[in-house]
Design a protein around this motif. Structure first.
Motif, PDB file in Angstrom:
ATOM      1  N   ARG A 216       0.856  12.106   1.641  1.00 16.73           N
ATOM      2  CA  ARG A 216      -0.366  12.782   1.206  1.00 16.73           C
ATOM      3  C   ARG A 216      -0.320  13.081  -0.286  1.00 16.73           C
ATOM      4  O   ARG A 216      -0.856  12.348  -1.099  1.00 16.73           O
ATOM      5  N   SER A 217       0.329  14.160  -0.656  1.00 20.52           N
ATOM      6  CA  SER A 217       0.442  14.492  -2.080  1.00 20.52           C
ATOM      7  C   SER A 217       1.813  14.148  -2.634  1.00 20.52           C
ATOM      8  O   SER A 217       2.001  14.051  -3.834  1.00 20.52           O
ATOM      9  N   GLN A 218       2.776  13.948  -1.734  1.00 21.26           N
ATOM     10  CA  GLN A 218       4.142  13.626  -2.141  1.00 21.26           C
ATOM     11  C   GLN A 218       4.558  12.296  -1.532  1.00 21.26           C
ATOM     12  O   GLN A 218       4.109  11.930  -0.449  1.00 21.26           O
ATOM     13  N   ALA A 219       5.409  11.567  -2.238  1.00 21.67           N
ATOM     14  CA  ALA A 219       5.858  10.258  -1.766  1.00 21.67           C
ATOM     15  C   ALA A 219       6.638  10.389  -0.463  1.00 21.67           C
ATOM     16  O   ALA A 219       7.518  11.247  -0.336  1.00 21.67           O
ATOM     17  N   GLN A 220       6.302   9.547   0.494  1.00 20.88           N
ATOM     18  CA  GLN A 220       7.029   9.491   1.765  1.00 20.88           C
ATOM     19  C   GLN A 220       7.565   8.093   2.050  1.00 20.88           C
ATOM     20  O   GLN A 220       8.384   7.927   2.944  1.00 20.88           O
ATOM     21  N   GLY A 221       7.114   7.100   1.289  1.00 17.27           N
ATOM     22  CA  GLY A 221       7.605   5.756   1.527  1.00 17.27           C
ATOM     23  C   GLY A 221       6.746   4.707   0.865  1.00 17.27           C
ATOM     24  O   GLY A 221       5.800   5.015   0.114  1.00 17.27           O
ATOM     25  N   LEU A 222       7.053   3.440   1.138  1.00 17.39           N
ATOM     26  CA  LEU A 222       6.321   2.301   0.589  1.00 17.39           C
ATOM     27  C   LEU A 222       5.784   1.454   1.726  1.00 17.39           C
ATOM     28  O   LEU A 222       6.439   1.286   2.765  1.00 17.39           O
ATOM     29  N   GLN A 223       4.603   0.909   1.507  1.00 21.08           N
ATOM     30  CA  GLN A 223       4.046  -0.081   2.423  1.00 21.08           C
ATOM     31  C   GLN A 223       3.861  -1.374   1.653  1.00 21.08           C
ATOM     32  O   GLN A 223       3.337  -1.381   0.535  1.00 21.08           O
ATOM     33  N   PHE A 224       4.294  -2.494   2.253  1.00 17.65           N
ATOM     34  CA  PHE A 224       4.292  -3.774   1.557  1.00 17.65           C
ATOM     35  C   PHE A 224       3.136  -4.658   2.033  1.00 17.65           C
ATOM     36  O   PHE A 224       2.543  -4.433   3.094  1.00 17.65           O
ATOM     37  N   THR A 225       2.832  -5.682   1.234  1.00  9.72           N
ATOM     38  CA  THR A 225       1.697  -6.558   1.540  1.00  9.72           C
ATOM     39  C   THR A 225       1.910  -7.355   2.812  1.00  9.72           C
ATOM     40  O   THR A 225       0.939  -7.834   3.405  1.00  9.72           O
ATOM     41  N   ASP A 226       3.166  -7.519   3.253  1.00  5.41           N
ATOM     42  CA  ASP A 226       3.421  -8.248   4.500  1.00  5.41           C
ATOM     43  C   ASP A 226       3.327  -7.345   5.728  1.00  5.41           C
ATOM     44  O   ASP A 226       3.605  -7.767   6.845  1.00  5.41           O
ATOM     45  N   GLY A 227       2.957  -6.049   5.522  1.00  5.39           N
ATOM     46  CA  GLY A 227       2.790  -5.119   6.626  1.00  5.39           C
ATOM     47  C   GLY A 227       3.998  -4.259   6.923  1.00  5.39           C
ATOM     48  O   GLY A 227       3.897  -3.275   7.670  1.00  5.39           O
ATOM     49  N   SER A 228       5.158  -4.596   6.381  1.00  6.64           N
ATOM     50  CA  SER A 228       6.361  -3.801   6.633  1.00  6.64           C
ATOM     51  C   SER A 228       6.342  -2.525   5.803  1.00  6.64           C
ATOM     52  O   SER A 228       5.585  -2.393   4.833  1.00  6.64           O
ATOM     53  N   LYS A 229       7.215  -1.562   6.172  1.00  5.96           N
ATOM     54  CA  LYS A 229       7.255  -0.267   5.506  1.00  5.96           C
ATOM     55  C   LYS A 229       8.692   0.128   5.204  1.00  5.96           C
ATOM     56  O   LYS A 229       9.631  -0.381   5.796  1.00  5.96           O
ATOM     57  N   LEU A 230       8.832   1.070   4.290  1.00  4.20           N
ATOM     58  CA  LEU A 230      10.142   1.616   3.933  1.00  4.20           C
ATOM     59  C   LEU A 230       9.994   3.120   3.725  1.00  4.20           C
ATOM     60  O   LEU A 230       9.113   3.569   2.986  1.00  4.20           O
ATOM     61  N   GLU A 231      10.868   3.884   4.349  1.00  2.00           N
ATOM     62  CA  GLU A 231      10.858   5.324   4.150  1.00  2.00           C
ATOM     63  C   GLU A 231      11.545   5.663   2.830  1.00  2.00           C
ATOM     64  O   GLU A 231      12.621   5.150   2.528  1.00  2.00           O
ATOM     65  N   ALA A 232      10.930   6.506   2.040  1.00  2.00           N
ATOM     66  CA  ALA A 232      11.507   6.921   0.759  1.00  2.00           C
ATOM     67  C   ALA A 232      10.873   8.227   0.310  1.00  2.00           C
ATOM     68  O   ALA A 232       9.648   8.325   0.235  1.00  2.00           O
ATOM     69  N   GLN A 233      11.713   9.220   0.022  1.00  2.00           N
ATOM     70  CA  GLN A 233      11.205  10.520  -0.435  1.00  2.00           C
ATOM     71  C   GLN A 233      11.101  10.595  -1.952  1.00  2.00           C
ATOM     72  O   GLN A 233      10.402  11.451  -2.496  1.00  2.00           O
ATOM     73  N   VAL A 234      11.837   9.720  -2.636  1.00  2.00           N
ATOM     74  CA  VAL A 234      11.794   9.625  -4.096  1.00  2.00           C
ATOM     75  C   VAL A 234      11.575   8.155  -4.456  1.00  2.00           C
ATOM     76  O   VAL A 234      12.254   7.274  -3.916  1.00  2.00           O
ATOM     77  N   VAL A 235      10.633   7.880  -5.344  1.00  2.00           N
ATOM     78  CA  VAL A 235      10.337   6.508  -5.762  1.00  2.00           C
ATOM     79  C   VAL A 235      10.501   6.405  -7.274  1.00  2.00           C
ATOM     80  O   VAL A 235       9.864   7.148  -8.032  1.00  2.00           O
ATOM     81  N   ILE A 236      11.357   5.498  -7.711  1.00  2.00           N
ATOM     82  CA  ILE A 236      11.573   5.236  -9.136  1.00  2.00           C
ATOM     83  C   ILE A 236      10.883   3.917  -9.484  1.00  2.00           C
ATOM     84  O   ILE A 236      11.121   2.898  -8.832  1.00  2.00           O
ATOM     85  N   VAL A 237      10.034   3.940 -10.492  1.00  2.00           N
ATOM     86  CA  VAL A 237       9.316   2.731 -10.918  1.00  2.00           C
ATOM     87  C   VAL A 237       9.984   2.193 -12.182  1.00  2.00           C
ATOM     88  O   VAL A 237      10.021   2.866 -13.212  1.00  2.00           O
TER      89      VAL A 237
END
Length: 704
Positions: A216-237
């Motif tokens: 919602r307001s805080q990062a919880q993960g990534l969703q990829f274009t192939d439909g898969s997901k990854l859980e992540a509480q911190v995202v570094i770009v």
């Protein structure tokens, strides 16, 4: 006497390096003021990952502390962001309202992390990795959260992930390419690095494109274009950088991707210069420290009124440690016509070496695990050396020492701190240094990224062996072979003879005939011979234009030859017109060797533009101009110099190429051999400088 005021916007590595050079050259020339938007003195941004990994403290990476600024009477304004430049009134203004006048202004605004337009990129716990404050935030997050994702599998992303592992977090690297560090490594070296990093606890998701950051307001993960997901509480770009050009653009200074500069780092506005990641030179902006330091040295000498070779660009290279693993990459590692010259894999020791070539010249290199040869290979790449120089010397006892001995004295070993081989050996000899750490302390070599430490250790061994007079492993630096004399009348080679003749002005020195010129040169015969007379005639002609020598009048000059296999009437209209224009423009131009020229209306023409010394080929984009081809043995395909939209532009570029050949070739040196000696990329970069291109074309017309 009042000093001129020099203001630098940016307290980073490039701008302050320029200031250091100015202080070393002319310490009393300028009153210096530096504005930086961070609340701290100059520090080594390359070492941030080492701070994150716990190898260094913040104090360890400070390059110049507060006392350095005070000692050199530099006024440092920290925590100030400049938002306006008045180029007419010659003053700057900060967001807080401070104003500062200037006589000379340097823009060293650096770059910012590129933030891709991914939905959710603005959520909490999504951040970049660029400053000390970023390190602090990551450390704070690690106290609460466990799972982190790093978007970007380049060097910065890998270093960030290694730092997260050190902080006790799980780190998954997400990369959109099929292998990591794909701009610096080939697939094999990347696989070896990935295996090493996986052994350290890092995980990888390759060929993955992030569709959005979830939560919602805080990062919880990534969703990829192939439909898969990854859980992540911190995202570094960490997907790249973007030059900071907004300030320059708002102020009316010419920008493209970055701030456009010439070979002396001058912008489009008089009195304003740019250096570092924010500068764009000949269409390239560099993100590595060595080119930025090279730019700083040229700019410093320019501002101090000293003669300096112009900045001609840099060969990109990286010599560093990636999470404790030595990695080296230089030059071109892929591309059309690239071939493998050397490839060696040592699975036992975990080392890999690959050297790439193109047309028999060294063009790129990759080292993994052992980077001792890195600096020597970089020199070969920069010179476009013949691949024969890669052959090992017989009886050489230690490859590392061979590489150290092969370096020229003035070659940079430590690019980060600009430390040469000569400086390192002098320090070892004079101060009795015994360890690489002592060398680092005294010279700063290997004190930044650490990538040159293997070469520092090799130089330490080499210096001690030389001192021991015959100790095992002594390797003497090979002497360069003496140049081949022009003829039996002299010991002078082409380069030396050409240089001497360029300084002779017949009208000023009163040397009206060849006998007096040869007497002045200490020639072995009064009138020379059939070999050297045309050489002297040509070098005098291209160096002065008005130097007519009586004894050589009537000498048959070498001129341009045209492909006359088919009549001009068979060309398409545009090709026929361009060919006629070039014939008229180049008629009578003396050449060092016969030059074959072909103009083709398209790929299906009977005249092949690709195997001519200079070839012009009509294309949908206009005209393609090629150089360095050869239709006879050895058959060679010419390289593309550039594309021109109009016939006038095509004629200008082709004429510039012909004139550059006339000015820099040896007599009797074919154009294809000239391109190999100078290096095609060097010639191409020279000719694509618009101003120089026009000057060369005009010189050709004036000489005819």
């Amino acid at each position: 006497m009042s000093r001129s005021k020099l203001v630098i916007i940016g307290n980073g590595m490039a701008g302050v390096k320029c200031v250091e050079e100015i202080i070393a050259l002319e310490p009393d020339t300028y009153e210096i003021v530096i504005y930086g938007n961070e609340p701290r003195p100059n520090y080594n941004r390359i070492m941030l990952s080492k701070v994150l990994q716990g190898e260094h403290s913040l104090q360890d990476i400070i390059i110049n502390d507060w006392t350095w600024y005070a000692e050199h009477h530099i006024r440092l304004c920290t925590g100030e962001t400049v938002h306006r430049i008045d180029t007419r009134g010659k003053y700057i203004e900060t967001e807080s309202g401070l104003k500062e006048t200037y006589d000379v202004l340097i823009l060293a605004t650096g770059s910012s992390p590129f933030i891709p337009p991914i939905p959710g990129i603005d959520k909490e716990r999504v951040m970049s990795f660029r400053t000390i404050d970023d390190c602090t935030r990551m450390s704070e997050y690690s106290k609460t959260y466990r799972k982190a994702a790093v978007i970007g599998g380049g060097l910065l992303g890998l270093e960030a992930a290694r730092g997260l592992l050190h902080l006790g977090m799980e780190a998954v690297v997400v990369h959109n390419a099929p292998y990591i560090m794909n701009r610096q490594l080939d697939e094999k070296a990347a696989a070896m690095l990935q295996e090493e990093l996986e052994g350290q606890g890092m995980s990888f998701l390759l060929a993955k494109n992030t569709q959005k950051i979830t939560g919602r307001s805080q990062a919880q993960g990534l969703q990829f274009t192939d439909g898969s997901k990854l859980e992540a509480q911190v995202v570094i770009v960490a997907v790249g950088i973007r030059p900071n050009v907004d300030l320059a653009r708002r102020s009316g200074i010419a920008t493209n991707r970055a701030i456009m500069v010439d070979d002396y780092m001058r912008t489009s506005v008089p009195g304003i210069y740019a250096v570092g990641e924010c500068a764009e030179h000949r269409g390239i902006s560099y993100g590595l420290v060595a080119p930025l330091y090279e730019q700083g040295k040229v700019l410093a000498r320019t501002l101090c009124g000293q003669e300096t070779p112009e900045y001609k660009g840099s060969i990109p290279y990286s010599q560093l440690k990636v999470s404790g693993v030595d990695v080296f990459s230089a030059g071109e590692i892929s591309g059309e016509g690239m071939q493998t010259a050397i490839q060696h894999l040592d699975g036992i020791h975990g080392t890999y070496k690959k050297v790439l070539m193109q047309a028999g010249k060294v063009r790129g290199a990759i080292l993994f695990g052992d980077t001792t040869e890195g600096t020597a290979l970089l020199g070969l790449v920069q010179r476009g050396a013949d691949v024969a120089e890669l052959a090992p010397r017989e009886g050489a006892p230690d490859p590392a020492e061979i590489a150290a001995a092969a370096l020229s004295a003035q070659e940079n070993v430590c690019a980060c701190n600009n430390v040469t081989k000569a400086a390192i050996m002098k320090a070892i000899q004079e101060q009795g240094l015994e360890t690489a750490d002592q060398v680092k302390e005294q010279t700063k070599a290997s004190g930044s990224c650490g990538g040159c430490r293997p070469m520092v250790a090799a130089l330490l061994k080499h210096t001690h062996n030389l001192k021991n007079n015959g100790g095992t492993g002594v390797v003497a630096t090979p002497d360069k072979p003496a140049p081949m004399p022009v003829c039996s009348c002299t010991d002078l080679g082409h380069a030396e003879l050409k240089g001497i003749l360029a300084d002779i002005n017949v009208l000023e020195t009163g040397l009206p005939d060849i006998s007096l010129i040869l007497q002045k040169l200490g020639w072995g015969s009064e009138l020379g011979c059939s070999v050297c007379r045309p050489v002297i005639h040509y070098y005098l002609q291209v160096s002065g234009g008005t130097m007519v020598v009586r004894e050589l009048e009537g000498h048959s000059e070498i001129q341009v030859r045209w492909d006359d296999q088919i009549p001009l009437s068979s060309y398409a209209r545009d090709a026929r017109g361009l060919a006629a224009q070039l014939r008229a423009s180049w008629i009578g131009a003396a050449m060092p060797s016969p030059v074959n020229v072909g103009v083709a209306p398209g790929p299906g023409s009977l005249v092949s533009a690709l195997v001519q010394d200079i070839g012009l080929l009509a294309s949908p984009a206009g005209w393609e101009i090629y150089a360095g081809g050869h239709a006879e043995h050895p058959v060679k395909q010419g390289g593309l110099i550039g594309v021109a939209e109009t016939e006038v532009q095509a004629a200008t570029l082709a004429s510039a190429c012909l004139q550059w050949y006339r000015q820099t070739a040896w007599y009797d040196e074919p154009l294809w051999a000239w391109t190999e000696r100078l290096g095609f990329m060097s010639i191409r970069e020279t000719l694509l400088d618009d101003q120089l291109q026009k000057e060369l074309a005009a010189t050709l017309q004036a000489d005819i």
